[in-house]
Design an enzyme around this catalytic site. Sequence first.
Site, PDB file in Angstrom:
ATOM      1  CG  ASP A   7      -1.700   1.218   1.442  1.00 10.91           C
ATOM      2  OD1 ASP A   7      -2.376   1.640   0.491  1.00 10.91           O
ATOM      3  OD2 ASP A   7      -1.642   1.786   2.550  1.00 10.91           O
ATOM      4  CG  ASP A 171      -2.111   2.089   6.464  1.00  8.86           C
ATOM      5  OD1 ASP A 171      -2.308   1.862   5.252  1.00  8.86           O
ATOM      6  OD2 ASP A 171      -2.511   3.117   7.027  1.00  8.86           O
ATOM      7  CG  ASP A 175      -4.199  -1.547   2.966  1.00 10.02           C
ATOM      8  OD1 ASP A 175      -4.356  -1.224   1.776  1.00 10.02           O
ATOM      9  OD2 ASP A 175      -3.632  -0.816   3.806  1.00 10.02           O
TER      10      ASP A 175
END
Length: 221
Positions: A7, A171, A175
Amino acid sequence: MRAIAVDIDGTITDKKRRLSLEAVKALRGAEEAGVPVIMVTGNILCFAMATSVLIGASGGVVAENGGVLHINDEVRVLGDISKAEMAYSHLKGIYPVRKVQFSDLRVSEIALTRDVPADTVREALRDFDVEVYDTGFAIHLTDPSVNKGSSLEILLESMGIEMEDVMAIGDSENDLEFIEAAGFRVAVANADPELREMADYVTSAAHGEGVAEAVRRFMGW
């Protein structure tokens, strides 16, 4: 491990969206060792592509929470933005919601500023065919038929790589799907509790420094 999927916002960048030089060094090192790096983000494609080029990543890009893919110089739009547009039209009649900057560049979803709590948005849109994600940077209204995980699988198939051979790093709640599907799951120290719970490894450092920690640890450096 044959690939790293990572990410961007809050993972390789900090709270102010500053890119971590430690993360860049580690990810470049992985590329040099023959492990392709894939950007997996809720952000717009041009931002993700710029980050990918800066890092020197070769593995393609998943943008707009899986709504857009960049594979082998081809852009694929997988998400249906009309679902988000209908939801947004309803929402703005109830609450003072605003789109984030550069929203006109989004082609598969709508991202809102966090002026209205995500749970309030979810409740207001419970009868609409949209997924609501709060990334800590924006509230995203997405097509529920796609997500980071499903679109990453499409990208990996084009590369001849299985999900089980991927280390995924993230995080926040958007995700979850791609982290859960990966062979090795990493949550940076600042990750949401649910993501930390499902992770195989939680870094001791936050944001990009955590990414560097994970990459170095599992590359054996």
